[in-house]
Design a protein around this motif. Structure first.
Motif, PDB file in Angstrom:
ATOM      1  N   GLU A 102      34.899  11.718  11.724  1.00 52.90           N
ATOM      2  CA  GLU A 102      34.862  12.044  12.983  1.00 52.90           C
ATOM      3  C   GLU A 102      34.840  13.316  13.358  1.00 52.90           C
ATOM      4  N   ASP A 103      33.780  13.939  13.362  1.00 56.34           N
ATOM      5  CA  ASP A 103      33.608  15.431  13.991  1.00 56.34           C
ATOM      6  C   ASP A 103      33.901  15.626  15.284  1.00 56.34           C
ATOM      7  N   GLY A 104      33.984  14.795  16.098  1.00 55.76           N
ATOM      8  CA  GLY A 104      34.444  14.799  17.559  1.00 55.76           C
ATOM      9  C   GLY A 104      35.833  15.016  17.464  1.00 55.76           C
ATOM     10  N   PHE A 105      36.580  14.869  16.325  1.00 55.17           N
ATOM     11  CA  PHE A 105      38.073  15.471  16.614  1.00 55.17           C
ATOM     12  C   PHE A 105      38.061  16.787  16.644  1.00 55.17           C
ATOM     13  N   TYR A 106      37.369  17.687  15.979  1.00 55.18           N
ATOM     14  CA  TYR A 106      37.314  18.962  15.777  1.00 55.18           C
ATOM     15  C   TYR A 106      36.781  19.542  17.147  1.00 55.18           C
ATOM     16  N   LEU A 107      35.614  19.088  17.643  1.00 53.51           N
ATOM     17  CA  LEU A 107      34.956  19.488  18.760  1.00 53.51           C
ATOM     18  C   LEU A 107      36.031  19.332  19.938  1.00 53.51           C
ATOM     19  N   GLY A 108      36.648  18.161  19.895  1.00 52.83           N
ATOM     20  CA  GLY A 108      37.479  17.870  21.161  1.00 52.83           C
ATOM     21  C   GLY A 108      38.669  18.802  21.167  1.00 52.83           C
ATOM     22  N   THR A 109      39.187  19.030  19.778  1.00 52.95           N
ATOM     23  CA  THR A 109      40.209  20.173  19.787  1.00 52.95           C
ATOM     24  C   THR A 109      39.885  21.649  20.281  1.00 52.95           C
ATOM     25  N   THR A 110      38.558  21.886  19.794  1.00 53.95           N
ATOM     26  CA  THR A 110      38.144  23.341  20.129  1.00 53.95           C
ATOM     27  C   THR A 110      37.870  23.103  21.911  1.00 53.95           C
ATOM     28  N   SER A 111      37.581  21.974  22.573  1.00 59.64           N
ATOM     29  CA  SER A 111      37.405  22.141  24.042  1.00 59.64           C
ATOM     30  C   SER A 111      38.724  22.168  24.595  1.00 59.64           C
ATOM     31  N   ILE A 112      39.703  21.497  24.104  1.00 60.34           N
ATOM     32  CA  ILE A 112      41.271  21.412  24.665  1.00 60.34           C
ATOM     33  C   ILE A 112      41.846  22.921  24.389  1.00 60.34           C
ATOM     34  N   GLY A 113      41.505  23.179  23.255  1.00 58.08           N
ATOM     35  CA  GLY A 113      41.998  24.807  23.040  1.00 58.08           C
ATOM     36  C   GLY A 113      41.578  26.061  24.185  1.00 58.08           C
ATOM     37  N   TYR A 114      40.086  25.756  24.392  1.00 56.15           N
ATOM     38  CA  TYR A 114      39.607  26.568  25.489  1.00 56.15           C
ATOM     39  C   TYR A 114      40.369  26.416  26.767  1.00 56.15           C
ATOM     40  N   VAL A 115      40.599  25.479  27.154  1.00 52.43           N
ATOM     41  CA  VAL A 115      41.138  24.857  28.467  1.00 52.43           C
ATOM     42  C   VAL A 115      42.460  25.441  28.467  1.00 52.43           C
ATOM     43  N   LEU A 116      43.300  24.917  27.298  1.00 51.54           N
ATOM     44  CA  LEU A 116      44.787  25.546  27.229  1.00 51.54           C
ATOM     45  C   LEU A 116      44.724  26.895  27.262  1.00 51.54           C
ATOM     46  N   ALA A 117      44.091  27.884  26.699  1.00 55.32           N
ATOM     47  CA  ALA A 117      43.782  29.004  26.502  1.00 55.32           C
ATOM     48  C   ALA A 117      43.718  29.934  27.912  1.00 55.32           C
ATOM     49  N   ILE A 118      43.068  29.360  28.662  1.00 56.18           N
ATOM     50  CA  ILE A 118      42.492  29.739  30.150  1.00 56.18           C
ATOM     51  C   ILE A 118      43.771  29.465  30.874  1.00 56.18           C
ATOM     52  N   ILE A 119      44.164  28.173  30.936  1.00 58.18           N
ATOM     53  CA  ILE A 119      45.159  27.880  31.711  1.00 58.18           C
ATOM     54  C   ILE A 119      46.732  28.788  31.436  1.00 58.18           C
ATOM     55  N   VAL A 120      47.093  28.777  30.234  1.00 48.95           N
ATOM     56  CA  VAL A 120      48.423  29.525  29.586  1.00 48.95           C
ATOM     57  C   VAL A 120      48.289  30.878  29.456  1.00 48.95           C
ATOM     58  N   VAL A 121      47.120  31.280  29.065  1.00 43.43           N
ATOM     59  CA  VAL A 121      47.126  32.802  28.745  1.00 43.43           C
ATOM     60  C   VAL A 121      46.387  33.660  29.561  1.00 43.43           C
ATOM     61  N   LEU A 122      44.975  33.090  29.953  1.00 41.49           N
ATOM     62  CA  LEU A 122      44.145  33.953  30.716  1.00 41.49           C
ATOM     63  C   LEU A 122      44.369  34.041  32.073  1.00 41.49           C
ATOM     64  N   ILE A 123      44.826  33.030  32.846  1.00 43.34           N
ATOM     65  CA  ILE A 123      45.093  32.944  34.096  1.00 43.34           C
ATOM     66  C   ILE A 123      46.518  33.711  34.310  1.00 43.34           C
ATOM     67  N   PRO A 124      47.544  33.656  33.702  1.00 47.52           N
ATOM     68  CA  PRO A 124      48.605  34.657  33.897  1.00 47.52           C
ATOM     69  C   PRO A 124      48.503  35.881  33.553  1.00 47.52           C
ATOM     70  N   VAL A 125      47.502  36.575  32.673  1.00 43.58           N
ATOM     71  CA  VAL A 125      47.113  37.730  32.118  1.00 43.58           C
ATOM     72  C   VAL A 125      46.398  38.532  33.408  1.00 43.58           C
ATOM     73  N   CYS A 126      45.473  37.449  33.989  1.00 46.12           N
ATOM     74  CA  CYS A 126      44.411  37.955  35.237  1.00 46.12           C
ATOM     75  C   CYS A 126      45.449  38.277  36.295  1.00 46.12           C
ATOM     76  N   PHE A 127      46.618  37.476  36.677  1.00 44.67           N
ATOM     77  CA  PHE A 127      47.362  37.603  37.672  1.00 44.67           C
ATOM     78  C   PHE A 127      48.100  38.987  37.556  1.00 44.67           C
ATOM     79  N   LEU A 128      48.671  39.331  36.282  1.00 46.79           N
ATOM     80  CA  LEU A 128      49.480  40.331  36.067  1.00 46.79           C
ATOM     81  C   LEU A 128      48.498  41.738  36.216  1.00 46.79           C
ATOM     82  N   VAL A 129      47.384  41.622  35.712  1.00 51.26           N
ATOM     83  CA  VAL A 129      46.378  42.661  35.951  1.00 51.26           C
ATOM     84  C   VAL A 129      46.029  42.910  37.290  1.00 51.26           C
ATOM     85  N   VAL A 130      45.774  41.733  38.161  1.00 51.60           N
ATOM     86  CA  VAL A 130      45.276  41.897  39.592  1.00 51.60           C
ATOM     87  C   VAL A 130      46.585  42.751  40.366  1.00 51.60           C
TER      88      VAL A 130
END
Ligand SMILES: [Zn+2]
Length: 128
Positions: free
Chosen positions: A47-75
């Motif tokens: 099931e290669d979909g396990f790995y593709l799905g994990t990557t997609s979830i990782g991108y979304v979590l990185a945006i929500i948990v890291v990038l949005i708060p960092v953007c707020f701190l920069v702004v």
């Protein structure tokens, strides 16, 4: 033999155990599953979909948990732009790497929760 009940699939999957037999040790290493379960032979590598799905979830979590708060701190001028960029890149990579096995377990759980018939021994379901 019927597939395990949904509650069993969830508890086994979320604790890193085989959803079919409950054996621990599905991971070859931090980022990779074994091709199949050591005890019951349930295929995990197909099931290669396990790995593709994990990557997609990782991108979304990185945006929500890291990038949005960092953007707020920069702004809001709490941190500088280059510090924000550095934290964003490094933080995203560390976050995704740290939770990768948990995301794989979650995807395996969801997959077999909705396809429990795949947990039945192939000798018993020769009608397919
Ligand atoms: Zn197993």
């Amino acid at each position: 033999m019927p597939p395990p009940p949904s509650s069993e699939i969830i508890s086994r999957g979320l604790t890193g155990c085989c959803p079919k037999c409950g054996t621990r040790g599905l991971f070859r290493h931090w980022f990779r599953l074994h091709e199949s379960c050591n005890k019951c032979g349930l295929s995990l590598g197909k099931e290669d979909g396990f790995y593709l799905g994990t990557t997609s979830i990782g991108y979304v979590l990185a945006i929500i948990v890291v990038l949005i708060p960092v953007c707020f701190l920069v702004v809001t001028d709490v941190i500088g732009v280059w510090l924000g960029v550095s934290i964003g890149i490094f933080g995203s990579l560390v976050l995704v790497a740290a939770i990768y096995p948990a995301m794989l377990c979650a995807l395996i759980t969801v997959y077999y929760l909705f396809r429990p018939q795949e947990l039945v021994d192939s000798q018993n379901d020769s009608s397919d």
